[in-house]
Write a protein that holds these residues in place. Structure first.
Motif, PDB file in Angstrom:
ATOM      1  N   GLU A  19      38.926  41.025  94.061  1.00  0.00           N
ATOM      2  CA  GLU A  19      38.834  41.667  95.383  1.00  0.00           C
ATOM      3  C   GLU A  19      38.823  43.186  95.315  1.00  0.00           C
ATOM      4  N   VAL A  20      39.000  43.725  94.094  1.00  0.00           N
ATOM      5  CA  VAL A  20      39.242  45.173  94.002  1.00  0.00           C
ATOM      6  C   VAL A  20      38.050  46.001  94.490  1.00  0.00           C
ATOM      7  N   TYR A  21      36.830  45.634  94.116  1.00  0.00           N
ATOM      8  CA  TYR A  21      35.670  46.442  94.502  1.00  0.00           C
ATOM      9  C   TYR A  21      35.385  46.386  96.011  1.00  0.00           C
ATOM     10  N   PRO A  22      35.370  45.176  96.618  1.00  0.00           N
ATOM     11  CA  PRO A  22      35.184  45.135  98.079  1.00  0.00           C
ATOM     12  C   PRO A  22      36.279  45.902  98.834  1.00  0.00           C
ATOM     13  N   THR A  23      37.508  45.891  98.297  1.00  0.00           N
ATOM     14  CA  THR A  23      38.603  46.626  98.949  1.00  0.00           C
ATOM     15  C   THR A  23      38.361  48.129  98.881  1.00  0.00           C
ATOM     16  N   LEU A  24      37.880  48.604  97.733  1.00  0.00           N
ATOM     17  CA  LEU A  24      37.563  50.035  97.608  1.00  0.00           C
ATOM     18  C   LEU A  24      36.414  50.414  98.549  1.00  0.00           C
ATOM     19  N   ALA A  25      35.438  49.522  98.687  1.00  0.00           N
ATOM     20  CA  ALA A  25      34.328  49.782  99.622  1.00  0.00           C
ATOM     21  C   ALA A  25      34.868  49.934 101.045  1.00  0.00           C
ATOM     22  N   GLN A  26      35.849  49.094 101.395  1.00  0.00           N
ATOM     23  CA  GLN A  26      36.468  49.156 102.723  1.00  0.00           C
ATOM     24  C   GLN A  26      37.243  50.470 102.905  1.00  0.00           C
ATOM     25  N   LEU A  27      38.000  50.863 101.870  1.00  0.00           N
ATOM     26  CA  LEU A  27      38.765  52.117 101.930  1.00  0.00           C
ATOM     27  C   LEU A  27      37.833  53.322 102.053  1.00  0.00           C
ATOM     28  N   LYS A  28      36.665  53.211 101.445  1.00  0.00           N
ATOM     29  CA  LYS A  28      35.664  54.280 101.567  1.00  0.00           C
ATOM     30  C   LYS A  28      35.162  54.351 103.017  1.00  0.00           C
ATOM     31  N   GLN A  29      34.902  53.197 103.608  1.00  0.00           N
ATOM     32  CA  GLN A  29      34.463  53.177 105.017  1.00  0.00           C
ATOM     33  C   GLN A  29      35.520  53.793 105.920  1.00  0.00           C
ATOM     34  N   GLU A  30      36.794  53.588 105.568  1.00  0.00           N
ATOM     35  CA  GLU A  30      37.890  54.125 106.378  1.00  0.00           C
ATOM     36  C   GLU A  30      38.116  55.618 106.122  1.00  0.00           C
ATOM     37  N   GLY A  31      37.434  56.172 105.105  1.00  0.00           N
ATOM     38  CA  GLY A  31      37.559  57.606 104.837  1.00  0.00           C
ATOM     39  C   GLY A  31      38.751  57.988 103.968  1.00  0.00           C
ATOM     40  N   LEU A  32      39.483  56.988 103.460  1.00  0.00           N
ATOM     41  CA  LEU A  32      40.625  57.308 102.593  1.00  0.00           C
ATOM     42  C   LEU A  32      40.158  57.717 101.198  1.00  0.00           C
ATOM     43  N   ILE A  33      39.018  57.173 100.788  1.00  0.00           N
ATOM     44  CA  ILE A  33      38.392  57.626  99.542  1.00  0.00           C
ATOM     45  C   ILE A  33      36.928  57.965  99.845  1.00  0.00           C
ATOM     46  N   LEU A  34      36.392  58.915  99.095  1.00  0.00           N
ATOM     47  CA  LEU A  34      35.017  59.356  99.369  1.00  0.00           C
ATOM     48  C   LEU A  34      34.002  58.643  98.482  1.00  0.00           C
ATOM     49  N   ALA A  35      34.454  58.177  97.310  1.00  0.00           N
ATOM     50  CA  ALA A  35      33.564  57.469  96.391  1.00  0.00           C
ATOM     51  C   ALA A  35      34.421  56.589  95.495  1.00  0.00           C
ATOM     52  N   TYR A  36      33.814  55.558  94.932  1.00  0.00           N
ATOM     53  CA  TYR A  36      34.589  54.684  94.047  1.00  0.00           C
ATOM     54  C   TYR A  36      33.720  54.205  92.892  1.00  0.00           C
ATOM     55  N   GLY A  37      34.402  53.743  91.861  1.00  0.00           N
ATOM     56  CA  GLY A  37      33.682  53.296  90.677  1.00  0.00           C
ATOM     57  C   GLY A  37      34.587  52.532  89.733  1.00  0.00           C
ATOM     58  N   PHE A  38      34.229  52.539  88.458  1.00  0.00           N
ATOM     59  CA  PHE A  38      34.810  51.604  87.502  1.00  0.00           C
ATOM     60  C   PHE A  38      34.965  52.274  86.152  1.00  0.00           C
ATOM     61  N   SER A  39      36.150  52.150  85.580  1.00  0.00           N
ATOM     62  CA  SER A  39      36.381  52.621  84.222  1.00  0.00           C
ATOM     63  C   SER A  39      36.553  51.388  83.344  1.00  0.00           C
ATOM     64  N   GLY A  40      35.478  51.020  82.652  1.00  0.00           N
ATOM     65  CA  GLY A  40      35.478  49.755  81.926  1.00  0.00           C
ATOM     66  C   GLY A  40      35.276  49.927  80.438  1.00  0.00           C
ATOM     67  N   LYS A  41      34.944  48.802  79.793  1.00  0.00           N
ATOM     68  CA  LYS A  41      34.843  48.819  78.335  1.00  0.00           C
ATOM     69  C   LYS A  41      33.566  48.181  77.817  1.00  0.00           C
ATOM     70  N   THR A  42      32.718  47.668  78.730  1.00  0.00           N
ATOM     71  CA  THR A  42      31.509  46.962  78.280  1.00  0.00           C
ATOM     72  C   THR A  42      30.274  47.473  79.017  1.00  0.00           C
ATOM     73  N   VAL A  43      29.133  47.283  78.383  1.00  0.00           N
ATOM     74  CA  VAL A  43      27.858  47.650  79.016  1.00  0.00           C
ATOM     75  C   VAL A  43      27.633  46.816  80.270  1.00  0.00           C
ATOM     76  N   GLU A  44      27.883  45.514  80.168  1.00  0.00           N
ATOM     77  CA  GLU A  44      27.643  44.606  81.313  1.00  0.00           C
ATOM     78  C   GLU A  44      28.497  45.026  82.508  1.00  0.00           C
ATOM     79  N   GLY A  45      29.758  45.360  82.221  1.00  0.00           N
ATOM     80  CA  GLY A  45      30.653  45.793  83.299  1.00  0.00           C
ATOM     81  C   GLY A  45      30.182  47.087  83.926  1.00  0.00           C
ATOM     82  N   GLY A  46      29.799  48.042  83.092  1.00  0.00           N
ATOM     83  CA  GLY A  46      29.334  49.333  83.598  1.00  0.00           C
ATOM     84  C   GLY A  46      28.094  49.199  84.464  1.00  0.00           C
ATOM     85  N   LEU A  47      27.154  48.358  84.026  1.00  0.00           N
ATOM     86  CA  LEU A  47      25.905  48.191  84.782  1.00  0.00           C
ATOM     87  C   LEU A  47      26.173  47.530  86.135  1.00  0.00           C
ATOM     88  N   ARG A  48      26.999  46.484  86.124  1.00  0.00           N
ATOM     89  CA  ARG A  48      27.276  45.826  87.406  1.00  0.00           C
ATOM     90  C   ARG A  48      28.068  46.753  88.335  1.00  0.00           C
TER      91      ARG A  48
END
Length: 267
Positions: free
Chosen positions: A145-174
């Motif tokens: 649920e983490v990514y949809p929740t960040l998208a919601q927080l962005k809509q609410e203006g609490l965060i301006l942008a969101y992303g992912f700090s991962g360890k794989t190419v597949e994760g980074g691309l998605r």
């Protein structure tokens, strides 16, 4: 004195403009369970205040922190009073660090609570950037649920942008397909995640680089390792900014001078 001001780069299509080096703050909040070549004491408030002033003078506007960085957020809050507008703050969700151990929670409830706690600790009403601190199972994390929740927080203006700090190419691309930005390991020793940088460049997404200097482990025969590392990292047009974690004022100056020299030669 060298300054990074002329070399700011856009973070994809977020509208944010970042210095090509960011200041990582793990070392102001935590010295347990960190992978550095030598141990260190946490700097006192005066030293951190001076480091922040020095970073700003050198043209750095990006601060990278996280709940998992021990007391980093709590310490930065009071020290940033009166200068909040001059900084772009990147924090994280997903990883907690207690009693020398990390644990992870990617639920909607924890994600929201974590962002609200970061806002409180940092004494601010918004975070420019929030990244998911992956546990390494990138695709499984992105299915939660983490990514949809960040998208919601962005809509609410609490965060301006969101992303992912991962360890794989597949994760980074998605993560880039759905979010604004990815934080990727890329240095002279590790370049497996380069496809994520290439994708970001093609699709106008932001890239932050972690371990650009291989956490201080990098040594090259007869070559300046900092300069060579920054040439590789900043030479990729998909890269917005490289996060360098240092509490040493001389290292900070050297890093910025090397970056300015590298960037000047690219123009």
């Amino acid at each position: 004195m060298s300054s990074l001001h002329p070399f700011y780069r856009p973070l994809g299509s977020t509208g944010l403009s970042l210095s090509p080096l960011g200041l990582g703050t793990v070392k102001i909040g935590r010295n347990q369970g960190v992978k550095y070549p030598s141990g260190f004491e946490l700097p006192d408030d005066a030293a951190v205040r001076n480091l922040l002033a020095q970073a700003r003078e050198l043209g750095i506007n990006l601060l990278d922190t996280a709940p998992a960085y021990g007391t980093s957020e709590q310490r930065l809050g009071p020290l940033l009073k009166g200068q909040r507008e001059q900084w772009i703050i990147c924090s994280k969700v997903g990883e907690e660090f207690n009693g020398g151990q990390s644990h992870f929670d990617f639920s909607a409830k924890h994600t929201r609570q974590s962002v609200e706690r970061s806002l409180q600790r940092l004494g601010t009403d918004r975070l420019e950037l929030v990244l998911v601190h992956s546990d390494g199972n990138d695709l499984e994390v992105l299915d939660q649920e983490v990514y949809p929740t960040l998208a919601q927080l962005k809509q609410e203006g609490l965060i301006l942008a969101y992303g992912f700090s991962g360890k794989t190419v597949e994760g980074g691309l998605r993560a880039l397909q759905q979010g604004d930005c990815a934080m990727v390991t890329y240095n002279l020793r590790e370049q497996a995640e380069r496809p994520v940088l290439d994708f970001a460049l093609q699709h106008n997404k932001g890239i932050l680089i972690k371990k650009a200097l291989a956490s201080g482990h990098l040594c090259l025969d007869g070559e300046d390792p900092v300069r060579a590392g920054l040439e590789l990292v900043l030479g990729h047009q998909g890269v917005t900014s490289a996060i360098i974690g240092t509490i040493n004022p001389a290292h900070l100056t050297q890093n910025v001078e090397a970056a300015v020299s590298v960037l000047s030669h690219m123009e």
